[in-house]
Design an enzyme around this catalytic site. Structure first.
Site, PDB file in Angstrom:
ATOM      1  N   ARG A 347       2.203   2.379 -10.933  1.00  0.00           N
ATOM      2  CA  ARG A 347       1.896   1.253 -10.052  1.00  0.00           C
ATOM      3  C   ARG A 347       0.424   0.938 -10.257  1.00  0.00           C
ATOM      4  NH1 ARG A 347       2.082   0.512  -3.830  1.00  0.00           N
ATOM      5  NH2 ARG A 347       0.397   2.022  -3.868  1.00  0.00           N
ATOM      6  N   ASP A 502      -0.060  -0.197   6.926  1.00  0.00           N
ATOM      7  CA  ASP A 502       1.120  -0.543   6.123  1.00  0.00           C
ATOM      8  C   ASP A 502       2.428  -0.397   6.887  1.00  0.00           C
ATOM      9  OD1 ASP A 502      -0.109  -0.972   3.637  1.00  0.00           O
ATOM     10  OD2 ASP A 502      -0.191   1.177   3.237  1.00  0.00           O
TER      11      ASP A 502
HETATM   12  C1  NOJ Z   1      -2.791   3.211   2.175  1.00  0.00           C
HETATM   13  C2  NOJ Z   1      -2.938   1.830   1.623  1.00  0.00           C
HETATM   14  O1  NOJ Z   1      -3.438   1.900   0.284  1.00  0.00           O
HETATM   15  C3  NOJ Z   1      -3.888   0.997   2.471  1.00  0.00           C
HETATM   16  O2  NOJ Z   1      -3.905  -0.308   1.987  1.00  0.00           O
HETATM   17  C4  NOJ Z   1      -3.486   1.019   3.917  1.00  0.00           C
HETATM   18  O3  NOJ Z   1      -4.439   0.288   4.644  1.00  0.00           O
HETATM   19  C5  NOJ Z   1      -3.357   2.429   4.431  1.00  0.00           C
HETATM   20  N1  NOJ Z   1      -2.442   3.155   3.594  1.00  0.00           N
HETATM   21  C6  NOJ Z   1      -2.879   2.480   5.887  1.00  0.00           C
HETATM   22  O4  NOJ Z   1      -1.566   2.119   6.018  1.00  0.00           O
END
Ligand code: NOJ
Length: 812
Positions: A347, A502
């Site tokens: 990814r 997320d």
């Molecule tokens: C990891 C992700 O890469 C990031 O974009 C996100 O803000 C955090 N997780 C929290 O969910």
């Protein structure tokens, strides 16, 4: 329990007890050739892309842990005994062998003392050549003459991570290997220039031999622990068109008692001729080019670190900010999360929000990279004002046509697949870009950047390399307008697919975090606009409106609500049974400047009361236990893990910054200390992960492994820790025309110093705290002359280029 220590003199973390509980990793390479390796030389190398141009193979998440790697085997040719300079893969008993791993800045040293032989393998990549150097030193401490075989070994991959893992009826016949002139060459047949080489100094002597075929070197029913070639004491000279390939070279040496020898192995991008060039450069007698390249790499990091060096009464803070936190933040900007032992290359591309935040953290140490990331992000913005959540910068750049589309060429999806619609947009993504741009300008004074023009992703025509083009300032307006438009019934920004979290998937619901972020972005934007002499009245009105909606709708009498579901249910309210208090809304209410002082104090008190643990602040409390799709995926994550009430590291620094805004230096430090990896150096039985790196999260008290840290290195916590600690706690902040000093420190600190390089001048800042306060500056002198001090701290005007300035700040 501890496994190592911070060596200040060398800027290394030294693992002197090698059987650490999980892989402790580090990165090498800062440009196109890069690698990630653990404490026992397991890991992989790639060129430009870990997804499409993987050079060496890695079997992630497997057992034995994190193999293969870049290994040096040593064999005693009199006894047949053998070992590796890194503890694994041979894994000699630790009663008989002593191993040390020194993780340095873009290099790693594996050291071993076994059977009277001291050995060291240093892995690094010169700044300007795409070649990985294995610098091997062996010393005979045994008091007798020794005859040794030294094998360098690595396993090649088929470049494309997918091809490397499936459809072997194809991939196994796509690459070939050969050995000539002391250089093994891997040819990935279906690529135009798909070559790599492995060589060493002096491979032309008669005693050297090689294997290009992995299975010939390792042997059947064996692993890297006991390769047949090493056991036998010679390679078999294998090579083939098709099959699995390796780089294996044997060198034969004899060492008198007390004697030392040095061998160089080179693993590089390019064909045999490229290998020859690199060999004549780096393997010339005396290896002076290796030493020069290593020194240049050291200077590269020294120069970056010296942009900001601190000396405070807090040893851990000094070590972390002076070295490791900046290093981690820089690595995030360079690698953009796509290569680690967690993200193993399947990814790639840029995550909009992560990259925007990363770029904000290092404009002082890496202005070029910050700028180029900002440009990539500007081109990844749609004219609607939302960012593409995950995209490849190449999609919006002029392509030189690939003559032949091999399976490993980075695919360019059709335009319709490059630009996603609003249903896939994350509500926060592009808002992060605004403060990043403004901070970049504050740091560099590059005001002209705001007027540069770039295209929008959805208007870009790959055929003509053209599209609707507007200034950076206009891009910013579109982002702010998008958030102003996309609001729900309470006037709060919609949560869309997700916000920063997320796992909070509010869809048509509303997100407090996004509205606060909108406010923060507006404040930055208006400040820039005014400095540029633009009319920003529309956005000042917008700021006031957002603030009003936030205070009116989100202040719930005790703290700040996290949001509303699509059906209007409040999340993170005193009435909520689960997810009652959240970090994001409360820290951002303060940090964004939207909250009143009193509400801010109450909100952050709630954070302390509900979310504090000795290992850092939890993301929310109590954890969710019932799946609730209106709230999102977070309710389907185990309690105490990840976003469901774990100690999520990234938002912790938001709380330090918020406390600094409120003037509570002791509280900010309490929070800083709880998360600080340095403070857990002797708690590895709990932490497990590296103590020199922030991790994505630490398991929360609801989980049986409370305190265990997960996913090191690639996390926004790095940059944010650096940003919050240097700009808010120590309070050294560049503004458009002045360097602001506005500390918020523990009241008992008597003083601290900071050496800051800003716009080509040095500021040696001494902050004295005679009145034992946490915040407030009553006097500031620059080279003996008083400068303006106010509520917002001391304002040091830009000094002339090349000058070195003495700054004294008296708190009170
Ligand atoms: C990891 C992700 O890469 C990031 O974009 C996100 O803000 C955090 N997780 C929290 O969910």
């Amino acid at each position: 329990m501890k496994y190592g220590y911070f060596d200040q003199s060398t800027r290394e973390y030294v693992i002197d007890r090698i059987d650490v509980p999980v892989s402790w990793t580090n990165y090498i390479g800062v440009k196109e050739l890069c690698g990630v390796f653990n404490h026992t030389a397991g890991g992989y190398l790639f060129y430009k892309s870990p997804e499409y141009h993987r050079i060496t193979r890695f079997r992630p998440n497997g057992i034995p842990m994190d193999r293969p790697g870049h290994y040096v085997y040593v064999r005693d040719d009199d006894t047949g005994d053998y070992w590796t300079l890194s503890w694994q893969p041979v894994g000699k008993s630790l009663d008989k062998a002593k191993y040390v791993c020194r993780h340095g800045l873009s290099y790693i040293k594996y050291q071993c003392e076994y059977s009277g032989i001291w050995g060291q393998q240093t892995l690094f990549i010169p700044l300007d050549d795409p070649v990985e150097i294995w610098d091997v030193v062996l010393r005979n401490n045994s008091g007798k003459r020794r005859r040794l075989s030294v094998f360098g070994y690595t396993e090649f991959s088929f470049h494309h991570i997918q091809i490397d893992n499936q459809n072997f009826q194809m991939s196994l016949y796509a690459s070939g290997s050969s050995y000539k002139d002391g250089i093994m060459e891997l040819d990935l047949f279906y690529e135009d220039n798909g070559f790599q080489y492995f060589t060493a100094d002096n491979t032309n002597d008669d005693a050297s031999d090689f294997d290009c075929l992995r299975d010939a070197f390792i042997g059947q029913y064996r692993t890297e622990t006991n390769p047949e070639a090493v056991e036998r004491g010679s390679c078999s000279g294998s090579f083939e068109l098709g099959g699995n390939h390796c780089g294996a070279l044997r060198r034969v040496i004899e060492l008198e008692p007390g004697a030392e020898t040095r061998l160089i192995f080179l693993l590089g991008e390019g064909n045999r001729d490229a290998g020859k060039k690199m060999r004549s450069k780096y393997c010339a007698p005396g290896f002076s080019e290796v030493d020069t390249a290593f020194k240049t790499l050291g200077n590269f990091w020294k120069e970056k670190l010296e942009k900001l060096q601190i000396n405070t009464p807090h040893d851990g803070m000094n070590v972390m900010l002076n070295i490791w936190t900046l290093y981690q933040a820089e690595i995030n900007v360079i690698f953009s999360r796509f290569a680690s032992f967690i993200e193993v290359g399947g990814r790639t591309g840029l995550g909009y929000r992560d990259t925007s935040q990363d770029a904000m953290m290092v404009p002082h140490s890496n202005p070029e990279k910050s700028r180029s990331r900002l440009v990539e992000l500007l081109k990844g913005l749609t004219s609607d004002g939302y960012g593409l959540h995950l995209f490849s910068p190449e999609w919006f750049e002029k392509q030189t046509k690939a003559a032949f589309k091999s399976p490993t060429v980075v695919p360019l999806p059709p335009m319709s697949q490059r630009v996603h619609g609003i249903s896939d947009a994350c509500a926060d993504d592009a808002l992060w870009l605004i403060p990043s741009i403004v901070e970049y300008i504050r740091e560099t004074g590059d005001f002209g950047f705001a007027e540069e023009k770039f295209t929008y992703a959805d208007t870009y025509n790959p055929e003509t390399n053209e599209g609707m083009s507007e200034t950076v300032f206009d891009h910013m307006k579109r982002i702010l307008d998008f958030s102003a438009r996309e609001i729900g019934p309470h006037g709060i920004c919609k949560g869309l697919r997700a916000d920063w979290n997320d796992c909070l998937n509010l869809g048509g619901g509303e997100s407090a975090m996004v509205s606060f972020l909108h406010h923060w972005a507006l404040v930055h934007f208006c400040a820039l606009g005014k400095r540029l002499g633009k009319d920003v009245s529309k956005y000042e009105e917008m700021t006031a409106k957002v603030r009003e909606s936030c205070e009116h709708e989100l202040w719930n009498g005790s703290w700040y609500t996290r949001g509303f579901t699509a059906s209007g249910r409040g999340i993170g309210t005193p009435a909520s049974k689960e997810g009652k208090v959240h970090m994001e809304s409360n820290t951002w209410a303060v940090l964004s400047g939207a909250a009143s002082h009193d509400h801010g104090i109450a909100a952050m008190d709630a954070v302390d009361q509900y979310l504090y643990t000795p290992y850092g602040l939890k993301l929310c409390d109590p954890a969710f236990s019932e799946p609730d799709d209106e709230v999102g995926f977070v309710t389907r994550v185990y309690k105490g893990l990840k976003e469901n009430a774990a100690i999520f590291s990234h938002p912790n620094p938001w709380a330090w910054a918020a406390e600094a805004v409120l003037g509570r230096g002791n509280r900010a430090m309490k929070f800083y200390d709880a998360l600080c990896p340095y403070n857990q150096n002797d708690k590895i039985e709990v932490r497990k992960a590296e103590p020199y790196m922030y991790c994505q999260f630490v398991a929360g008290p609801d989980h049986s492994a409370f305190g265990r840290a997960h996913h090191p290195f690639m996390t926004g916590s790095a940059g944010w820790s650096y940003f919050a600690a240097t700009r808010f706690m120590l309070g050294i902040r560049p503004d458009f025309d002045s360097l602001v000093v506005d500390p918020c420190i523990p009241a008992e600190w008597p003083s601290f110093t900071v050496r800051r390089v800003w716009r080509n001048a040095v500021y040696n800042i001494t902050v004295e705290n005679p009145g034992k306060v946490s915040k407030g500056v009553k006097e500031c002198k620059v080279n003996g002359q008083s400068v303006k001090c106010g509520k917002a701290g001391a304002e040091i005007p830009v000094q002339s280029k090349g000058s070195e300035n003495q700054v004294t700040v008296i708190m009170g």
